[in-house]
Design an enzyme around this catalytic site. Sequence first.
Site, mmCIF file in Angstrom:
data_model
loop_
_atom_site.group_PDB
_atom_site.id
_atom_site.type_symbol
_atom_site.label_atom_id
_atom_site.label_comp_id
_atom_site.label_asym_id
_atom_site.label_seq_id
_atom_site.Cartn_x
_atom_site.Cartn_y
_atom_site.Cartn_z
ATOM 1 N N GLU A 1 0.841 -1.205 0.000
ATOM 2 C CA GLU A 1 0.000 0.000 0.000
ATOM 3 C C GLU A 1 0.870 1.247 0.000
ATOM 4 O OE1 GLU A 1 -2.993 1.126 0.041
ATOM 5 O OE2 GLU A 1 -4.311 -0.595 0.307
ATOM 6 N N ARG B 1 -8.212 1.215 12.562
ATOM 7 C CA ARG B 1 -6.816 1.488 12.256
ATOM 8 C C ARG B 1 -6.792 2.586 11.207
ATOM 9 N NH1 ARG B 1 -5.501 -0.443 7.092
ATOM 10 N NH2 ARG B 1 -6.383 -2.462 6.477
ATOM 11 N N ASN C 1 -5.804 4.057 7.556
ATOM 12 C CA ASN C 1 -5.601 3.474 6.227
ATOM 13 C C ASN C 1 -4.816 4.491 5.415
ATOM 14 O OD1 ASN C 1 -5.760 1.194 4.658
ATOM 15 N ND2 ASN C 1 -7.607 1.836 3.613
ATOM 16 N N GLU D 1 -13.469 -4.241 8.569
ATOM 17 C CA GLU D 1 -14.120 -3.783 7.329
ATOM 18 C C GLU D 1 -15.629 -4.013 7.326
ATOM 19 O OE1 GLU D 1 -11.962 -5.055 3.828
ATOM 20 O OE2 GLU D 1 -10.030 -4.799 4.823
ATOM 21 N N ASN E 1 -10.211 5.390 1.899
ATOM 22 C CA ASN E 1 -9.101 5.060 1.021
ATOM 23 C C ASN E 1 -8.681 6.197 0.115
ATOM 24 O OD1 ASN E 1 -7.418 2.813 0.663
ATOM 25 N ND2 ASN E 1 -9.213 1.482 0.465
ATOM 26 N N ASP F 1 -9.511 1.617 -4.756
ATOM 27 C CA ASP F 1 -8.562 1.654 -3.634
ATOM 28 C C ASP F 1 -7.700 2.907 -3.765
ATOM 29 O OD1 ASP F 1 -6.848 1.051 -1.513
ATOM 30 O OD2 ASP F 1 -6.864 -1.083 -1.898
HETATM 31 C C1 BGC Z 1 -7.400 -1.710 2.892
HETATM 32 C C2 BGC Z 1 -7.800 -3.154 2.943
HETATM 33 C C3 BGC Z 1 -9.067 -3.349 2.114
HETATM 34 C C4 BGC Z 1 -8.841 -2.831 0.712
HETATM 35 C C5 BGC Z 1 -10.049 -2.919 -0.184
HETATM 36 C C6 BGC Z 1 -7.202 -1.329 1.466
HETATM 37 O O1 BGC Z 1 -6.807 -0.003 1.391
HETATM 38 O O2 BGC Z 1 -6.209 -1.486 3.616
HETATM 39 O O3 BGC Z 1 -7.974 -3.537 4.265
HETATM 40 O O4 BGC Z 1 -9.422 -4.708 2.082
HETATM 41 O O5 BGC Z 1 -8.414 -1.492 0.757
HETATM 42 O O6 BGC Z 1 -11.174 -2.334 0.318
HETATM 43 CA CA CA Z 2 -5.520 1.760 0.200
#
Ligand code: BGC
Ligand code: CA
Length: 294
Positions: free
Chosen positions: A17, A106, A108, A127, A154, A203
């Site tokens: 990521e 958490r 992201n 989630e 995200n 994402d």
């Molecule tokens: C998150 C994951 C998630 C994914 C798709 C990512 O940015 O960290 O936990 O499953 O996005 O939604």
């Molecule tokens: Ca992400």
Amino acid sequence: MAQEARCVWQARALLGEGPLWSPRQDAVYFVDIRGSRILRHGLSDASQGVWELDDAACWLVESADGDGFIAGLRSRRVVRLRLEPGQTAVIVAEIARIESDRPGNRLNDGKADVQGRLWVGSMDDSEEAPAGSFYRIDSDGAVTRVDGGYTVANGPALSPDGRTIYHTDSAARTVYAFDIGADGSLSGKRVHIRFGEDDGYPDGMTCDAEGGLWIAHWDGARVSRFHPDGRLDRVLALPVSRVTSCVFAGPDLDRLFITTAAHGREEEPLAGSLFECDPGVRGLPPCGFGSPRS
Ligand code: BGC
Ligand code: CA
């Protein structure tokens, strides 16, 4: 025209990521949230570096003054981090603490903007619940909640003029756009792009210099570029399904690096790799935390 993506590092990241290009080091850094690692790919020499962490980093940006990195941790702390080759990662200062009352959340994705502020999302680690929010963190560490109700927050991305921010709720398959005021307040929240079921989940994202928005498709095996008005422009296919984010890199900002996730896709040989492609368009220079980009 975007070309085929090639694997540059079979890193097997469980949840690769937050890719970041460091102009000072000519290297791409990215995090492995589920693997609790930070990884570094040197562009000129293809060197590799890996740091193991006790508290996973969920995103990373450079400090604008060149004094190391700023990371958002699983424990919802934002810290200044020193990453020296061959040495353990060291937390040198804590900048902010977010959601002390939400142990199930958490952090992201997070990004810095041209003013040196941070934009950071939080999410329910399982989630399931819309317990995540979107925050602005000013250079003095002050935290302001700017939006809420996210299940998987995200990919913040900033437009070239720094006046629009895109932010996603992956679970809702929706990318929102907001106007950023001079004081950092957000207004005009609107749906910018909605993914269909066949597209996977939106994402991580990044804007190019023409205002095109490049979005990684989690469970969609591709990165797509959208015009500034939200129309689909073109698609770059990847040989793995869980595509998580992308960043422009290199002195001319003409290389696109793409992170992916191996978690839940053990049968895909290249899942979790770092990929590169020639996007055919230039990106925006990266922003650091702490002071406006010069
Ligand atoms: C998150 C994951 C998630 C994914 C798709 C990512 O940015 O960290 O936990 O499953 O996005 O939604
Ligand atoms: Ca992400």
